[in-house]
Design a protein around this motif. Structure first.
Motif, mmCIF file in Angstrom:
data_model
loop_
_atom_site.group_PDB
_atom_site.id
_atom_site.type_symbol
_atom_site.label_atom_id
_atom_site.label_comp_id
_atom_site.label_asym_id
_atom_site.label_seq_id
_atom_site.Cartn_x
_atom_site.Cartn_y
_atom_site.Cartn_z
ATOM 1 N N TRP B 88 0.830 -1.209 0.000
ATOM 2 C CA TRP B 88 0.000 0.000 0.000
ATOM 3 C C TRP B 88 0.869 1.266 0.000
ATOM 4 O O TRP B 88 0.645 2.195 -0.765
ATOM 5 C CB TRP B 88 -0.918 -0.053 1.244
ATOM 6 N N ILE B 89 1.900 1.274 0.856
ATOM 7 C CA ILE B 89 2.810 2.424 0.915
ATOM 8 C C ILE B 89 3.489 2.638 -0.433
ATOM 9 O O ILE B 89 3.586 3.752 -0.948
ATOM 10 C CB ILE B 89 3.877 2.221 2.026
ATOM 11 N N GLU B 90 3.922 1.525 -1.029
ATOM 12 C CA GLU B 90 4.639 1.608 -2.297
ATOM 13 C C GLU B 90 3.746 2.221 -3.386
ATOM 14 O O GLU B 90 4.167 3.126 -4.117
ATOM 15 C CB GLU B 90 5.086 0.197 -2.702
ATOM 16 N N ARG B 91 2.508 1.740 -3.455
ATOM 17 C CA ARG B 91 1.569 2.302 -4.442
ATOM 18 C C ARG B 91 1.344 3.791 -4.181
ATOM 19 O O ARG B 91 1.331 4.608 -5.094
ATOM 20 C CB ARG B 91 0.219 1.573 -4.368
ATOM 21 N N GLY B 92 1.176 4.115 -2.910
ATOM 22 C CA GLY B 92 0.905 5.505 -2.549
ATOM 23 C C GLY B 92 2.066 6.429 -2.906
ATOM 24 O O GLY B 92 1.864 7.543 -3.392
ATOM 25 N N LEU B 93 3.287 5.945 -2.670
ATOM 26 C CA LEU B 93 4.452 6.783 -2.965
ATOM 27 C C LEU B 93 4.650 6.945 -4.465
ATOM 28 O O LEU B 93 4.982 8.021 -4.956
ATOM 29 C CB LEU B 93 5.702 6.191 -2.311
ATOM 30 N N GLN B 94 4.433 5.863 -5.202
ATOM 31 C CA GLN B 94 4.574 5.961 -6.657
ATOM 32 C C GLN B 94 3.590 6.975 -7.225
ATOM 33 O O GLN B 94 3.937 7.803 -8.059
ATOM 34 C CB GLN B 94 4.364 4.582 -7.295
ATOM 35 N N GLN B 95 2.380 6.904 -6.713
ATOM 36 C CA GLN B 95 1.360 7.848 -7.171
ATOM 37 C C GLN B 95 1.780 9.286 -6.858
ATOM 38 O O GLN B 95 1.709 10.182 -7.697
ATOM 39 C CB GLN B 95 0.043 7.515 -6.462
ATOM 40 N N ARG B 96 2.240 9.477 -5.641
ATOM 41 C CA ARG B 96 2.579 10.825 -5.201
ATOM 42 C C ARG B 96 3.755 11.404 -5.984
ATOM 43 O O ARG B 96 3.743 12.563 -6.387
ATOM 44 C CB ARG B 96 2.908 10.773 -3.701
ATOM 45 N N ILE B 97 4.783 10.582 -6.203
ATOM 46 C CA ILE B 97 5.964 11.066 -6.929
ATOM 47 C C ILE B 97 5.591 11.410 -8.377
ATOM 48 O O ILE B 97 6.048 12.412 -8.934
ATOM 49 C CB ILE B 97 7.085 10.008 -6.907
ATOM 50 N N ARG B 98 4.767 10.590 -8.995
ATOM 51 C CA ARG B 98 4.329 10.897 -10.372
ATOM 52 C C ARG B 98 3.636 12.248 -10.421
ATOM 53 O O ARG B 98 3.916 13.065 -11.284
ATOM 54 C CB ARG B 98 3.352 9.838 -10.866
ATOM 55 N N ALA B 99 2.715 12.451 -9.476
ATOM 56 C CA ALA B 99 1.957 13.706 -9.483
ATOM 57 C C ALA B 99 2.894 14.885 -9.216
ATOM 58 O O ALA B 99 2.807 15.915 -9.889
ATOM 59 C CB ALA B 99 0.856 13.647 -8.432
ATOM 60 N N LEU B 100 3.799 14.729 -8.253
ATOM 61 C CA LEU B 100 4.718 15.824 -7.941
ATOM 62 C C LEU B 100 5.600 16.146 -9.141
ATOM 63 O O LEU B 100 5.886 17.305 -9.429
ATOM 64 C CB LEU B 100 5.577 15.461 -6.724
#
Lengths: 329, 490
Positions: B88-100
């Motif tokens: 879950w953390i991994e998915r969340g971080l990938q999403q966040r970095i893409r958006a940033l």
């Protein structure tokens, strides 16, 4: 990795090794003088001032010390952080240099240097007088660093710069061991060649860990043979000639220049000094003045250091033309 | 050593449930710790510390002349993360970095997000990290934030939040690798068979990423790590990463720019450099563009970068997203650029530049954490519940006079992990900094740096303020199937 190395890194590994070797030699000098003073005939005063004289730090010493007795001189040479050539300062400088190039060292080398520094620094804080075991440990630590360097650092450019640093420092220090006699106060001229004199040269040989090898080659300890052994013996690894000639080999290993020829100032200076030592007659040196000869060797070693700087560590910027050439390659 | 007497004291404990029994996935570790002979844990702890000191794994403390170097305090008891939570953390971080990253690309080219009214323009222009020099630039593969160290925290109810993004030059990954190495050496038996996911391939992945973002070259790209020098607090890490990748560690003075091309000064002349993993701030990169008094940078570097002759990692200008006011907009960015809801939420944040929110902060300052928008390292912040009335008043004044520069968040009750304090285990508060690489795709290193506030009751985990670190164990999924990391970069 590129074939050549960063100039700054080359300079740092050169100084790292020089400072380790300097710490080792300071330990040798203090250790041996301690023994020598115990062997002096009764009535002759203990002499510690000459140790300061040969390191060339007399002025700095006189500013902060008054007695030049054993306590003061050995503190000055071992734990005094304000003396840039003390064991503590040398190891600190070696470690600072190592720290700035850790990425190119093996972790074994770094660990040896780091532990040696922490050991000395800890003892300096306890303000204990430097004892025999301590001095032996400093010498041993230096050997460990040299061993780790030979055994774990690729024998490529960084290794050769390290070796040049160590060997030029060692050559310089050996000339200083030989010169100590010049600064000793002797009651009368007939002391030269007397039993006291032999004791002195025995101690000098010991200071260079040279006594056993000397005996194998020359037997009895006497002045001229000792000077010859320490300055121009071709095989003894602490003799000035051996050090200079091996440093010269390393220099040629770096540049690929054919032995006996030169392409930069460093190769010319070091090659010339090596050749001079190959053909030096100690008999003539003694007639013309040993102290003056040693001074001139020290000056020439300094010139080699300057030339290394010009040729490798801070070369005149290779500018546009060369940059363009490299960009095309 | 027994964990039987360990108290969770009504905090969320990463290892134990509220009733004092170990969390299911972590029972085997607790059993092993319980089975150690008395005194064993302390002996191993000391051995680990000696090991770190001998290897010179130390950091420099600013303003400390005497000590100069210390080891980052290291605690032997690891922090564990289940496979499920990690996925879950991994998915969340990938999403966040893409958006940033999309945000950065947008801010420096077009600013659609401003034109569409999602983020007010004044916030962008007043952000300290905004670099007008970067407007219009297009770094290779469109990647700006190549290396990120996102700070995560868990509140008392178990919810994980993103606390900070750290898109400039995040540090700490070397401690992740060293902590693991030391723990393996001092605790080998405990380690075996737990299925801890390895972290040692990080340097290899970092190098691959750096090569992936190289400008077009005919031959293999030359990579270098740029450090401010050995007196920088993170110098050990710079040197360690260069060593592990087998690339040169350079200082500004080792580099020169000729014809908009960057070269290293070597014993054999000048050598071209294609990718610079720079560990110095934007401000110091190039005295001809940024701070003129910088002795650490390289004159001409920015021009070489603008002309695509060299890649800088991270790209200059990423600092804008580290502004804590911009941080508050990240969930909106995720929605705007990706059309998704944020997987890992932000800590609810009040922005003091907004009159209404400021009034709320002023009224409730005793219970809140107030942070300046542009500081890092835990400096300049106020932890309301731990501060005096005078400090509250002082911060009220600061907020009133410079609302743009302050945010406030409810004080979280950070989760705790058992930590060796003298001869027994006590709970100490922790956060977690995972490391994310973005080149061809987004990769999240399993685990990260668990920072621990060693002072009793403290919530400040920064190493400069009494913080230490722990190893972080991500347990591999039973089936051997792990969440896939990354996908194609946009």
């Amino acid at each position: 990795m590129v074939n050549a190395m960063l100039s700054r890194v080359a300079e740092s590994i050169y100084w790292m090794s020089r400072y380790i070797e300097r710490a080792e030699n300071m330990a040798r000098i203090v250790d041996v003088n301690e023994h020598l003073m115990l062997d002096l005939p009764p009535g002759l005063p203990a002499q510690w001032a000459p140790l300061v004289a040969i390191t060339g730090d007399e002025a700095a010493f006189k500013k902060r010390y008054s007695d030049a007795d054993q306590d003061e001189v050995s503190w000055f040479l071992t734990f005094d952080a304000a003396n840039p050539n003390s064991i503590l300062s040398s190891l600190r400088a070696a470690r600072e240099n190592a720290r700035s190039i850790r990425e190119i060292l093996s972790s074994a080398i770094w660990a040896e240097i780091n532990e040696a520094y922490h050991y000395v620094e800890h003892l300096a804080q306890t303000r204990a007088a430097p004892h025999h075991a301590f001095l032996r440990n400093v010498i041993r630590a230096s050997h460990s660093v040299e061993g780790a360097t030979t055994a774990t650092l690729s024998h490529a450019e960084a290794y050769h710069f390290s070796r040049i640093g160590r060997l030029t420092e060692r050559a310089d220090q050996t000339t200083r061991f030989v010169d100590i006699r010049y600064f000793m106060l002797l009651p009368s001229p007939d002391e030269v060649g007397s039993p006291t004199d032999d004791l002195h040269w025995t101690a000098v040989l010991q200071s260079a860990s040279a006594l056993e090898m000397y005996r194998q080659r020359h037997g009895m300890v006497q002045m001229q043979a000792t000077v010859e052994f320490l300055l121009v013996d071709p095989d003894f690894p602490r003799s000035v000639r051996n050090c200079v000639s091996r440093a010269n080999e390393s220099l040629h290993a770096i540049t690929g220049t054919r032995s006996g020829t030169y392409r930069n100032a460093a190769e010319r200076r070091l090659g010339k000094l090596a050749a001079e030592l190959d053909y030096t007659s100690i008999e003539e040196v003694i007639i013309e003045g040993l102290h003056e000869f040693l001074d001139s060797i020290q000056a020439k070693l300094n010139e080699c250091g300057t030339a290394l700087r010009e040729s490798f560590f801070a070369p005149q910027l290779t500018t546009r033309a060369n940059a363009a050439r490299i960009a095309i390659e | 050593m027994k964990l039987d007497s360990y108290q969770t004291e009504s905090f969320y404990d990463e290892l134990f449930l509220a009733d004092g029994s170990p969390r299911n996935d972590f029972k085997s570790l607790v059993d092993r710790i319980n089975s150690l002979p008395p005194g064993d844990l302390i002996r191993r702890q000391r051995a680990a510390e000696r090991n770190l000191m001998h290897m010179g794994i130390t950091f420099n403390v600013y303003g400390d002349d005497a000590g100069e170097e210390r080891i980052l305090p290291f605690d032997l008891i690891p922090r564990l993360v289940t496979a499920k939570e990690w996925a879950w953390i991994e998915r969340g971080l990938q999403q966040r970095i893409r958006a940033l990253n999309l945000f950065l690309d947008d801010i420096y080219y077009g600013q659609r997000i401003v034109k569409d009214g999602i983020i007010p323009e004044e916030l962008i222009l007043s952000a300290k990290g905004f670099r007008k020099e970067c407007v219009g630039l297009a770094p290779p593969r469109g990647v700006w934030c190549h290396v990120t160290g996102t700070d995560l925290v868990r509140d008392g109810d178990g919810q994980v939040y993103v606390l900070e993004d750290n898109l400039r030059v995040p540090s700490g990954v070397s401690y992740v690798l060293q902590n693991r190495a030391v723990l393996k050496r001092t605790f080998p038996r405990v380690f075996q068979g737990l299925g801890v996911r390895p972290v040692s391939d990080y340097p290899g992945r970092l190098l691959a990423m750096l090569k992936d973002v190289a400008p077009d070259t005919s031959g293999p790209p030359q990579v270098a790590v740029l450090t401010p020098g050995q007196f920088n607090s993170a110098y050990f890490e710079h040197s360690f990463l260069a060593q592990q990748m087998g690339v040169e560690l350079v200082e500004g003075r080792d580099l020169t720019v000729e014809d908009d091309t960057v070269f290293m000064r070597t014993t054999a002349g000048l050598e071209r450099v294609h990718v610079i993993y720079r560990r110095i701030d934007d401000d110091f990169l190039d005295p001809t563009v940024f701070r003129a008094d910088s002795m650490l940078g390289v004159p001409g570097l920015m021009e070489a970068y603008r002309r695509d002759r060299v890649t800088l990692v991270n790209a200059p200008g990423t600092g804008i997203a580290d502004d804590k006011v911009i941080y508050a907009y990240v969930p909106k960015m995720i929605r705007y650029y990706l059309g998704e809801d944020a997987i890992i939420p932000n800590v609810p944040t009040y922005l003091c530049w907004d009159k209404q929110q400021m009034e709320h902060v002023l009224d409730h300052i005793e219970s809140m954490v107030v942070k300046p928008a542009n500081e890092s390292g835990g400096y300049g912040m106020l932890i309301g519940p731990h501060a005096s009335a005078r400090e509250h008043e002082e911060f009220r004044q600061r907020i009133r006079s410079d609302g743009r520069n302050y945010i406030a968040q409810a004080t979280l009750s950070l989760s705790r992990v058992p930590t060796l304090i003298e001869d027994h285990l006590e709970g100490r508060h922790v956060d977690l900094r995972p490391f994310i690489l973005y080149g061809r795709n987004v990769y999240v290193l399993p685990g990260g740096l668990t920072r621990v506030a060693l002072r009793k009751g403290s919530l400040v985990v920064n190493s400069s303020q009494g913080g230490g670190s722990k190893d972080t164990w991500v347990i591999a999924a039973e089936s051997g199937v792990e969440a896939t990391s990354g996908g194609p970069a946009s």
